[in-house]
Structures are given as structure tokens and as C-alpha cells.
Design a protein around this motif. Sequence first.
Motif, PDB file in Angstrom:
ATOM      1  N   VAL A 136       0.829  -1.207   0.000  1.00  0.00           N
ATOM      2  CA  VAL A 136       0.000   0.000   0.000  1.00  0.00           C
ATOM      3  C   VAL A 136       0.863   1.257   0.000  1.00  0.00           C
ATOM      4  O   VAL A 136       1.943   1.286   0.583  1.00  0.00           O
ATOM      5  CB  VAL A 136      -0.992   0.047   1.195  1.00  0.00           C
ATOM      6  N   MET A 137       0.358   2.289  -0.696  1.00  0.00           N
ATOM      7  CA  MET A 137       1.026   3.587  -0.703  1.00  0.00           C
ATOM      8  C   MET A 137       0.570   4.329   0.546  1.00  0.00           C
ATOM      9  O   MET A 137      -0.512   4.889   0.593  1.00  0.00           O
ATOM     10  CB  MET A 137       0.639   4.367  -1.953  1.00  0.00           C
ATOM     11  N   GLY A 138       1.391   4.291   1.545  1.00  0.00           N
ATOM     12  CA  GLY A 138       1.049   4.930   2.809  1.00  0.00           C
ATOM     13  C   GLY A 138       1.472   4.058   3.963  1.00  0.00           C
ATOM     14  O   GLY A 138       1.844   2.899   3.783  1.00  0.00           O
ATOM     15  N   GLY A 139       1.410   4.620   5.141  1.00  0.00           N
ATOM     16  CA  GLY A 139       1.810   3.906   6.339  1.00  0.00           C
ATOM     17  C   GLY A 139       0.620   3.343   7.095  1.00  0.00           C
ATOM     18  O   GLY A 139      -0.517   3.372   6.622  1.00  0.00           O
ATOM     19  N   ILE A 140       0.908   2.842   8.273  1.00  0.00           N
ATOM     20  CA  ILE A 140      -0.133   2.299   9.139  1.00  0.00           C
ATOM     21  C   ILE A 140      -1.045   3.455   9.567  1.00  0.00           C
ATOM     22  O   ILE A 140      -0.579   4.481  10.061  1.00  0.00           O
ATOM     23  CB  ILE A 140       0.494   1.608  10.370  1.00  0.00           C
ATOM     24  N   GLY A 141      -2.342   3.305   9.308  1.00  0.00           N
ATOM     25  CA  GLY A 141      -3.303   4.355   9.628  1.00  0.00           C
ATOM     26  C   GLY A 141      -3.624   5.260   8.451  1.00  0.00           C
ATOM     27  O   GLY A 141      -4.394   6.197   8.590  1.00  0.00           O
ATOM     28  N   SER A 142      -3.056   4.972   7.279  1.00  0.00           N
ATOM     29  CA  SER A 142      -3.286   5.817   6.098  1.00  0.00           C
ATOM     30  C   SER A 142      -4.600   5.459   5.407  1.00  0.00           C
ATOM     31  O   SER A 142      -5.167   4.392   5.630  1.00  0.00           O
ATOM     32  CB  SER A 142      -2.129   5.655   5.101  1.00  0.00           C
ATOM     33  N   PHE A 143      -5.053   6.358   4.543  1.00  0.00           N
ATOM     34  CA  PHE A 143      -6.240   6.064   3.741  1.00  0.00           C
ATOM     35  C   PHE A 143      -5.973   4.889   2.806  1.00  0.00           C
ATOM     36  O   PHE A 143      -6.866   4.099   2.535  1.00  0.00           O
ATOM     37  CB  PHE A 143      -6.676   7.294   2.930  1.00  0.00           C
ATOM     38  N   SER A 144      -4.752   4.781   2.309  1.00  0.00           N
ATOM     39  CA  SER A 144      -4.407   3.655   1.424  1.00  0.00           C
ATOM     40  C   SER A 144      -4.529   2.329   2.169  1.00  0.00           C
ATOM     41  O   SER A 144      -4.970   1.335   1.596  1.00  0.00           O
ATOM     42  CB  SER A 144      -2.999   3.819   0.862  1.00  0.00           C
ATOM     43  N   GLU A 145      -4.145   2.327   3.438  1.00  0.00           N
ATOM     44  CA  GLU A 145      -4.298   1.110   4.233  1.00  0.00           C
ATOM     45  C   GLU A 145      -5.782   0.772   4.381  1.00  0.00           C
ATOM     46  O   GLU A 145      -6.192  -0.377   4.200  1.00  0.00           O
ATOM     47  CB  GLU A 145      -3.666   1.274   5.614  1.00  0.00           C
ATOM     48  N   GLU A 146      -6.601   1.783   4.672  1.00  0.00           N
ATOM     49  CA  GLU A 146      -8.041   1.556   4.807  1.00  0.00           C
ATOM     50  C   GLU A 146      -8.640   1.069   3.487  1.00  0.00           C
ATOM     51  O   GLU A 146      -9.502   0.187   3.473  1.00  0.00           O
ATOM     52  CB  GLU A 146      -8.740   2.831   5.275  1.00  0.00           C
ATOM     53  N   ALA A 147      -8.167   1.645   2.370  1.00  0.00           N
ATOM     54  CA  ALA A 147      -8.652   1.218   1.056  1.00  0.00           C
ATOM     55  C   ALA A 147      -8.255  -0.234   0.785  1.00  0.00           C
ATOM     56  O   ALA A 147      -9.047  -1.011   0.248  1.00  0.00           O
ATOM     57  CB  ALA A 147      -8.099   2.134  -0.031  1.00  0.00           C
ATOM     58  N   ALA A 148      -7.041  -0.611   1.176  1.00  0.00           N
ATOM     59  CA  ALA A 148      -6.580  -1.995   0.986  1.00  0.00           C
ATOM     60  C   ALA A 148      -7.421  -2.958   1.823  1.00  0.00           C
ATOM     61  O   ALA A 148      -7.777  -4.050   1.359  1.00  0.00           O
ATOM     62  CB  ALA A 148      -5.101  -2.121   1.351  1.00  0.00           C
ATOM     63  N   LEU A 149      -7.758  -2.550   3.033  1.00  0.00           N
ATOM     64  CA  LEU A 149      -8.601  -3.393   3.893  1.00  0.00           C
ATOM     65  C   LEU A 149      -9.999  -3.543   3.287  1.00  0.00           C
ATOM     66  O   LEU A 149     -10.595  -4.623   3.340  1.00  0.00           O
ATOM     67  CB  LEU A 149      -8.673  -2.823   5.312  1.00  0.00           C
ATOM     68  N   GLN A 150     -10.515  -2.456   2.704  1.00  0.00           N
ATOM     69  CA  GLN A 150     -11.804  -2.518   2.015  1.00  0.00           C
ATOM     70  C   GLN A 150     -11.709  -3.487   0.828  1.00  0.00           C
ATOM     71  O   GLN A 150     -12.608  -4.293   0.601  1.00  0.00           O
ATOM     72  CB  GLN A 150     -12.193  -1.122   1.523  1.00  0.00           C
ATOM     73  N   TYR A 151     -10.615  -3.421   0.081  1.00  0.00           N
ATOM     74  CA  TYR A 151     -10.414  -4.269  -1.099  1.00  0.00           C
ATOM     75  C   TYR A 151     -10.397  -5.754  -0.716  1.00  0.00           C
ATOM     76  O   TYR A 151     -11.096  -6.555  -1.331  1.00  0.00           O
ATOM     77  CB  TYR A 151      -9.107  -3.878  -1.796  1.00  0.00           C
ATOM     78  N   VAL A 152      -9.619  -6.119   0.301  1.00  0.00           N
ATOM     79  CA  VAL A 152      -9.545  -7.544   0.661  1.00  0.00           C
ATOM     80  C   VAL A 152     -10.874  -8.039   1.220  1.00  0.00           C
ATOM     81  O   VAL A 152     -11.265  -9.183   0.991  1.00  0.00           O
ATOM     82  CB  VAL A 152      -8.368  -7.862   1.629  1.00  0.00           C
TER      83      VAL A 152
END
Length: 194
Positions: free
Chosen positions: A14-30
Motif C-alpha cells: 500500500v502507498m502509505g503507512g499504518i493508519g493511512s487512507f491507502s491502508e483503509e482502502a486496501a482493507l476494504q479491497y480484501v
Amino acid sequence: PLDLSSKKTVLSGVMGGIGSFSEEAALQYVKQHQIEQFELQYPISAENVLKALDQGVVDVGIFPIENSIGGLVDESIQAASQYTFDIQEIFEFNVIQCLHVLPGVKKEEITRVMSHPQALRQCKGYLANNFPKAEFIEASDTAEGARVLSQSPEERHLAVIAPMRAGEIYHLETLEQGIQDQKINYTRFIAAKK
């Protein structure tokens, strides 16, 4: 859908660190793809996400490409032009920007605001109205700004714009939620595969 039936764990960069919007988007994706066994890796930049994908370090790369307020994510466009990859999916994620400070800091004490350039653009009107004389500092990632602030107890005049989750993870106080200039604020993400 991503065909990873032969793999036990899907590795997502993911483009971003722990707590980033990219992390949240990745969690939504999986979650949407019912991928139960996954591991997130945090290359931070779009270039590093695509490099990890290119080298086979990750199975899927998740990075933002465009925001409904801030426009194209320049960093992602530049990185995408340097690598060959397949677009697995383009999906949207609702972005709610929050203003975080060290515990006990009041809004009137803030003289500097730090965040990713996209987040600063998304909150341009809010910042002009609330902090017309503030200095704006660009961070490599919204969550990274929150992490840096959490480790800087002397920074009592600094606020960060980051996701609510980043404020919680890094033990910051949230002064305001939904500070983006338009309440409907979607970011399009690319899920890339090799």
C-alpha cells in the motif's frame, strides 16, 4: 478477480503507512474480495509499491490515482508511467479528513499544519478560513505526519490532517472531523497486479 488460489496469504503493498487512507482502502479491497488471509506491506510511495509488485515482493499494489477534490495524485501518475502492470480493479474510497493535535493543544495554538499535499489541497478552503497565517508542511503520507507528531511532544503548535484511524493509532487528539472542502470526497484507488 485476483486469481491467487495457489497462494495461502495474499501480500498487498500500500502507498502509505499504518493508519493511512491507502491502508483503509486496501482493507476494504480484501474484504470486498473475501480474501481472508492477507498481509499488508507499507512501501509508502507509489513508486515503491509498483517496484515491489514488479519484483514479485507483493501480489497486489494499492495506490490512489485521483481525488474528487484534489485531482490527480501526481506521485502515482509519475510512478505508473515507469512500470508495466495490469489494473485488477479501480475502486473508490470515501475520504474523511480530520485535524489532529497533541493531547491538550487548543485550535488557537496552531501555527503550522502538516499533511500529504493531496490532503492539504482537499482542505484548502478550511485551512484558509481557520488558519490563514499558518505555515503548511508537506509530508510523504497523512499517517506519517500523524506518526511524526506523536513522537514530537515539543510540537505544540503543529496540527496534522490525517484519517481518524491514524489519530487513534498514534494517540493524538482529534479537534475536527470532515474538514475537507466538500463533504463528498472520494479517492479512486488502483489495485494493480503483475
